[in-house]
Design an enzyme around this catalytic site. Structure first.
Site, PDB file in Angstrom:
ATOM      1  N   CYS A   2       0.841  -1.192   0.000  1.00 42.28           N
ATOM      2  CA  CYS A   2       0.000   0.000   0.000  1.00 42.28           C
ATOM      3  C   CYS A   2       0.879   1.245   0.000  1.00 42.28           C
ATOM      4  O   CYS A   2       1.906   1.288   0.667  1.00 42.28           O
ATOM      5  CB  CYS A   2      -0.945   0.093   1.184  1.00 42.28           C
ATOM      6  SG  CYS A   2      -2.093  -1.265   1.293  1.00 42.28           S
ATOM      7  N   ARG A  28       3.761  -0.226  -4.843  1.00 46.82           N
ATOM      8  CA  ARG A  28       3.528  -0.750  -3.492  1.00 46.82           C
ATOM      9  C   ARG A  28       2.194  -1.488  -3.382  1.00 46.82           C
ATOM     10  O   ARG A  28       1.895  -2.108  -2.364  1.00 46.82           O
ATOM     11  CB  ARG A  28       3.551   0.379  -2.469  1.00 46.82           C
ATOM     12  CG  ARG A  28       4.862   1.124  -2.423  1.00 46.82           C
ATOM     13  CD  ARG A  28       4.797   2.222  -1.394  1.00 46.82           C
ATOM     14  NE  ARG A  28       4.661   1.684  -0.066  1.00 46.82           N
ATOM     15  CZ  ARG A  28       5.658   1.348   0.714  1.00 46.82           C
ATOM     16  NH1 ARG A  28       6.891   1.484   0.291  1.00 46.82           N
ATOM     17  NH2 ARG A  28       5.444   0.872   1.919  1.00 46.82           N
ATOM     18  N   TRP A  74      -2.877  -2.636  -1.725  1.00 50.48           N
ATOM     19  CA  TRP A  74      -2.551  -4.047  -1.861  1.00 50.48           C
ATOM     20  C   TRP A  74      -3.397  -4.735  -0.789  1.00 50.48           C
ATOM     21  O   TRP A  74      -3.116  -4.608   0.407  1.00 50.48           O
ATOM     22  CB  TRP A  74      -1.063  -4.265  -1.600  1.00 50.48           C
ATOM     23  CG  TRP A  74      -0.592  -5.673  -1.830  1.00 50.48           C
ATOM     24  CD1 TRP A  74      -0.232  -6.227  -3.014  1.00 50.48           C
ATOM     25  CD2 TRP A  74      -0.416  -6.695  -0.842  1.00 50.48           C
ATOM     26  NE1 TRP A  74       0.150  -7.537  -2.830  1.00 50.48           N
ATOM     27  CE2 TRP A  74       0.042  -7.848  -1.514  1.00 50.48           C
ATOM     28  CE3 TRP A  74      -0.621  -6.755   0.537  1.00 50.48           C
ATOM     29  CZ2 TRP A  74       0.322  -9.041  -0.848  1.00 50.48           C
ATOM     30  CZ3 TRP A  74      -0.351  -7.947   1.206  1.00 50.48           C
ATOM     31  CH2 TRP A  74       0.123  -9.075   0.509  1.00 50.48           C
ATOM     32  N   ASN A 100      -1.696   2.095   5.781  1.00 49.92           N
ATOM     33  CA  ASN A 100      -0.820   1.021   5.311  1.00 49.92           C
ATOM     34  C   ASN A 100      -0.483   0.179   6.534  1.00 49.92           C
ATOM     35  O   ASN A 100       0.011   0.717   7.519  1.00 49.92           O
ATOM     36  CB  ASN A 100       0.442   1.650   4.690  1.00 49.92           C
ATOM     37  CG  ASN A 100       1.512   0.633   4.348  1.00 49.92           C
ATOM     38  OD1 ASN A 100       1.231  -0.547   4.193  1.00 49.92           O
ATOM     39  ND2 ASN A 100       2.739   1.095   4.244  1.00 49.92           N
ATOM     40  N   GLY A 101      -0.763  -1.129   6.471  1.00 53.44           N
ATOM     41  CA  GLY A 101      -0.466  -1.989   7.621  1.00 53.44           C
ATOM     42  C   GLY A 101      -1.659  -2.875   7.940  1.00 53.44           C
ATOM     43  O   GLY A 101      -2.557  -3.044   7.111  1.00 53.44           O
ATOM     44  N   GLU A 465      17.437 -17.904  -6.742  1.00 57.44           N
ATOM     45  CA  GLU A 465      17.042 -16.542  -7.104  1.00 57.44           C
ATOM     46  C   GLU A 465      16.448 -16.514  -8.519  1.00 57.44           C
ATOM     47  O   GLU A 465      15.464 -15.811  -8.785  1.00 57.44           O
ATOM     48  CB  GLU A 465      18.262 -15.602  -6.996  1.00 57.44           C
ATOM     49  CG  GLU A 465      18.126 -14.249  -7.669  1.00 57.44           C
ATOM     50  CD  GLU A 465      16.950 -13.407  -7.202  1.00 57.44           C
ATOM     51  OE1 GLU A 465      16.268 -13.807  -6.246  1.00 57.44           O
ATOM     52  OE2 GLU A 465      16.692 -12.367  -7.822  1.00 57.44           O
ATOM     53  N   LYS A 469      12.813 -14.955  -9.765  1.00 55.79           N
ATOM     54  CA  LYS A 469      12.654 -13.969 -10.841  1.00 55.79           C
ATOM     55  C   LYS A 469      11.635 -14.443 -11.859  1.00 55.79           C
ATOM     56  O   LYS A 469      10.758 -13.708 -12.266  1.00 55.79           O
ATOM     57  CB  LYS A 469      13.985 -13.697 -11.572  1.00 55.79           C
ATOM     58  CG  LYS A 469      14.986 -12.797 -10.898  1.00 55.79           C
ATOM     59  CD  LYS A 469      14.630 -11.342 -10.807  1.00 55.79           C
ATOM     60  CE  LYS A 469      13.928 -10.941  -9.557  1.00 55.79           C
ATOM     61  NZ  LYS A 469      14.404 -11.184  -8.264  1.00 55.79           N
ATOM     62  N   GLU A 472       7.910 -14.780 -10.328  1.00 60.52           N
ATOM     63  CA  GLU A 472       7.148 -13.600  -9.928  1.00 60.52           C
ATOM     64  C   GLU A 472       6.699 -12.735 -11.094  1.00 60.52           C
ATOM     65  O   GLU A 472       5.649 -12.121 -11.017  1.00 60.52           O
ATOM     66  CB  GLU A 472       7.875 -12.770  -8.862  1.00 60.52           C
ATOM     67  CG  GLU A 472       9.116 -12.060  -9.309  1.00 60.52           C
ATOM     68  CD  GLU A 472       9.807 -11.299  -8.176  1.00 60.52           C
ATOM     69  OE1 GLU A 472       9.148 -10.891  -7.219  1.00 60.52           O
ATOM     70  OE2 GLU A 472      11.030 -11.117  -8.275  1.00 60.52           O
ATOM     71  N   HIS A 488      18.260 -36.940  -6.528  1.00 55.78           N
ATOM     72  CA  HIS A 488      17.592 -37.408  -5.309  1.00 55.78           C
ATOM     73  C   HIS A 488      16.083 -37.156  -5.347  1.00 55.78           C
ATOM     74  O   HIS A 488      15.422 -37.225  -4.321  1.00 55.78           O
ATOM     75  CB  HIS A 488      18.212 -36.727  -4.084  1.00 55.78           C
ATOM     76  CG  HIS A 488      19.669 -37.030  -3.938  1.00 55.78           C
ATOM     77  ND1 HIS A 488      20.124 -38.281  -3.575  1.00 55.78           N
ATOM     78  CD2 HIS A 488      20.767 -36.271  -4.150  1.00 55.78           C
ATOM     79  CE1 HIS A 488      21.451 -38.267  -3.535  1.00 55.78           C
ATOM     80  NE2 HIS A 488      21.867 -37.060  -3.897  1.00 55.78           N
ATOM     81  N   LYS A 582       5.936  -4.329  -3.811  1.00 59.84           N
ATOM     82  CA  LYS A 582       7.381  -4.141  -3.738  1.00 59.84           C
ATOM     83  C   LYS A 582       7.924  -4.337  -2.331  1.00 59.84           C
ATOM     84  O   LYS A 582       8.938  -4.975  -2.116  1.00 59.84           O
ATOM     85  CB  LYS A 582       7.726  -2.741  -4.262  1.00 59.84           C
ATOM     86  CG  LYS A 582       9.210  -2.403  -4.225  1.00 59.84           C
ATOM     87  CD  LYS A 582       9.989  -3.255  -5.210  1.00 59.84           C
ATOM     88  CE  LYS A 582      11.462  -2.923  -5.229  1.00 59.84           C
ATOM     89  NZ  LYS A 582      12.234  -4.021  -5.821  1.00 59.84           N
TER      90      LYS A 582
HETATM   91  O1  M6R Z   1      12.933  -4.796   0.386  1.00 56.28           O
HETATM   92  P1  M6R Z   1      13.520  -6.155   0.687  1.00 56.28           P
HETATM   93  O2  M6R Z   1      14.807  -6.396  -0.011  1.00 56.28           O
HETATM   94  O3  M6R Z   1      13.605  -6.439   2.154  1.00 56.28           O
HETATM   95  O4  M6R Z   1      12.466  -7.164   0.087  1.00 56.28           O
HETATM   96  C1  M6R Z   1      12.609  -8.537   0.276  1.00 56.28           C
HETATM   97  C2  M6R Z   1      11.711  -9.313  -0.642  1.00 56.28           C
HETATM   98  O5  M6R Z   1      10.376  -9.002  -0.410  1.00 56.28           O
HETATM   99  C3  M6R Z   1      12.040  -9.043  -2.116  1.00 56.28           C
HETATM  100  O6  M6R Z   1      13.371  -9.328  -2.412  1.00 56.28           O
HETATM  101  C4  M6R Z   1      11.145  -9.883  -3.028  1.00 56.28           C
HETATM  102  O7  M6R Z   1      11.438 -11.230  -2.895  1.00 56.28           O
HETATM  103  C5  M6R Z   1      11.280  -9.416  -4.471  1.00 56.28           C
HETATM  104  N1  M6R Z   1       9.985  -9.290  -5.070  1.00 56.28           N
HETATM  105  C6  M6R Z   1      12.043 -10.345  -5.321  1.00 56.28           C
HETATM  106  O8  M6R Z   1      12.265  -9.871  -6.590  1.00 56.28           O
END
Ligand code: M6R
Length: 587
Positions: A2, A28, A74, A100-101, A465, A469, A472, A488, A582
């Site tokens: 948010c 956000r 959000w 927000n929260g 990682e 990517k 998401e 395994h 984000k």
């Molecule tokens: O702001 P941060 O680096 O603490 O965020 C952590 C994760 O939420 C963030 O890396 C998330 O996994 C991303 N969407 C990945 O691309």
């Protein structure tokens, strides 16, 4: 999660300013949006499901007012509906709140306040009703103070009361920044929202409130006592938070890696040595973060082991609590976060501090909560990262970790040399021909529903990682594995044509990874090799430079591009993936 934005000042198009600010905060949360203002003593409201980026600014230009606030959502409590979009109001629609929260005790408060008076399913609406209740016998400011004392959970709120020309904001657990312009004030979840107007900010801390009228007054939420805040100048340029010539922030931020590694390692030598020393002196060092930042911590675990021969423990922040038995005052927690606001990371920090352990952080947003709550913080200097998928922040985080590892063995200058070389090689590969080739590979695999990625040693975290990517932004089911783990179990998933990406460095485990890749190929996998050297087993070879131990920094770049192009070719918006936001400021 948010975005909230409030404006009060000399401009008479406050609603337009707010909508524009919300457009910059859309990363956000983007399921619905809303804006409100006091227009000649009447509450004007527009709120609906949809993206605020699609709103025409000129629709708000003729609404003459110098006070307004808004929200981009959000969803947490209550579905994605017009009624659940913020702002929310009291019964008389005089008091408006954006939030927000999460208010954890909202159900109890709703019962108390008469749930028949509520028009939304959100937790936020209780805040407006509570303030209205206290406003009956108190001035606005006291009413807000009394109301927030009843709230349990995390919040950043901005409140407007029709007929009273000021905004009140309060924070506990969710970010809120006050931008101080020339005769104008901004309240926002993140700095880029108002960067075009001012670079002077006050960070609101937990349990603080700010009253914005002709000036700003900061108060302690518990005592109501005034507090003094330090004005901070932010050195981000407004353009750095814009898309510029690119279609998406994600691509722009991937391309910015031509410069960001050099910025990350441009650190005060004493600061790096201080962090290196703290890690060396600690008895039990943990690295922790979430999502992509967590995977970078894992890469750090390998760097510290391979370069400094020092064992550190990686734990995802959401799991860190269970380690409390091992924490003592000599322990050290190093947290990594792009936003500096991730709730799970803040919780891990609290766990460490409760045991007397020290906390160091690597963050991208200077002045963020994590930076301020750390005993010492390094700034990774990647500049604003707006795309939900973290790219440039992650390679900067790895660069800094590698630099610290070299500093731990007195080889800081060698670490710098390695990373300057990496930066120059990344600059070379990010050329139009490389991008066109990656796009052609994306074209070949875009219609597959599954993809697997393997890596070993320092490239194992990169396999994990890579999966994040791809998942998401393109919604392809991608999974990363340690190359040797395939046999395994996971190899059962591979069928004819399944895209499998193999991360191969020129290191001592190269042949092991090639052997595991051959095993995949034997089951029909379509092999995409990311490696400095070609191999017969690859169906596609994405050539990356040989940078030795720093290979994760270059290996992840083609994956970022691949994820981006798969998303675009599937007709998706990589900047705003479904269900994500984000900055995850809820637990
Ligand atoms: O702001 P941060 O680096 O603490 O965020 C952590 C994760 O939420 C963030 O890396 C998330 O996994 C991303 N969407 C990945 O691309």
């Amino acid at each position: 999660m948010c975005g909230i934005f409030g404006y009060l000042g000399k401009k008479d198009n406050a609603m337009e300013v707010v909508v524009k600010g919300l457009q910059k905060l859309e990363y956000r949360g983007y399921d619905s949006w809303g804006v409100t203002s006091d227009l000649d003593g009447e509450l004007f409201v527009e709120k609906k499901v949809g993206k605020v980026s699609e709103v025409k600014l000129e629709d708000f230009r003729d609404k003459k007012t110098s006070i307004a606030m808004g929200h981009t959502r959000w969803a947490t409590h209550g579905g994605v509906t017009d009624a659940n979009a913020h702002p929310h109001f009291d019964t008389e629609r005089k008091i408006a709140v954006v939030h927000n929260g999460i208010i954890e005790n909202f159900q109890e408060l709703k019962e108390e306040l008469g749930k028949e008076n509520f028009v939304s399913d959100t937790d936020t609406e209780v805040i407006a009703h509570l303030i209205a209740k206290y406003r009956k016998d108190n001035p606005f400011k006291e009413a807000v103070l009394k109301a927030v004392k009843k709230l349990k959970g995390r919040f950043a709120i901005v409140v407007l009361n029709v007929g009273e020309n000021y905004l009140i904001a309060a924070r506990r657990g969710s970010p809120l920044i006050v931008g101080i312009g020339d005769g104008e004030y901004f309240l926002a979840s993140d700095i880029p929202a108002f960067l075009e107007y001012t670079q002077d900010v006050n960070y609101l801390d937990d349990n603080e409130m700010v009253v914005v009228d002709g000036g700003v007054e900061f108060l302690n939420l518990e005592t109501g006592e005034p507090i003094k805040k330090r004005l901070v100048n932010i050195d981000w340029q407004a353009e750095s938070a814009e898309k510029g010539e690119y279609d998406h922030f994600m691509l722009k931020e991937i391309m910015e890696q031509k410069e960001t590694i050099l910025r990350a390692i441009n650190q005060d030598e004493d600061d790096i040595m201080h962090v290196a020393q703290k890690i060396r002196d600690s008895r039990g060092c943990f690295l922790s973060g979430c999502g992509t930042a967590g995977k970078m911590c894992m890469a750090g675990e390998y760097f510290f082991s391979m370069i400094a021969h020092r064992h550190v423990n990686y734990a995802p922040s959401s799991e860190f609590k269970i380690y409390h038995h091992f924490l003592r005052p000599e322990s050290l927690l190093v947290v990594i976060s792009q936003s500096g606001e991730t709730a799970d990371v803040l919780e891990a920090m609290n766990v460490a501090r409760s045991k007397g352990a020290k906390v160091l952080s690597l963050v991208n947003v200077e002045g963020s909560t994590i930076a301020r709550q750390s005993d010492f913080s390094l700034h990774i200097k990647a500049g604003p990262e707006k795309a939900v998928a973290s790219t440039k922040a992650s390679t900067s985080q790895m660069a800094l970790l590698l630099l610290i590892a070299t500093a731990m063995i007195g080889e800081l200058q060698e670490g710098r040399r390695i990373l300057v070389d990496v930066a120059s090689k990344i600059n070379d590969i990010l050329n139009p021909r490389f991008l066109t080739y990656i796009k052609s590979v994306a074209e070949k695999i875009k219609d597959h529903e599954n993809a697997y990625i393997i890596g070993k040693a320092e490239n194992y975290p990169m396999a994990l990682e890579a999966a994040i990517k791809i998942q998401e932004v393109s919604y392809v089911h991608a999974q990363g594995f340690a190359a040797g783990e395939l046999k395994h179990g996971p190899i059962a998933l591979v069928t004819e044509g399944t895209p499998c990406i193999s991360l191969v460095a020129n290191d001592e485990v190269r042949q092991d990874v090639i052997n595991n890749t051959i095993e995949l190929k034997a089951r029909g996998a379509y092999i995409i090799g990311i490696s400095p050297e070609n191999d017969d087993v690859f169906d596609e070879w994405i050539k990356v430079p040989d940078v030795g131990v720093a290979s994760p920094l270059v290996n992840i770049i083609p994956i970022q591009l691949l994820a981006y192009y798969i998303a675009v070719l599937r007709g998706l918006d990589p900047d705003m993936p479904r269900n994500l936001a984000k900055s995850v400021t809820v637990k």
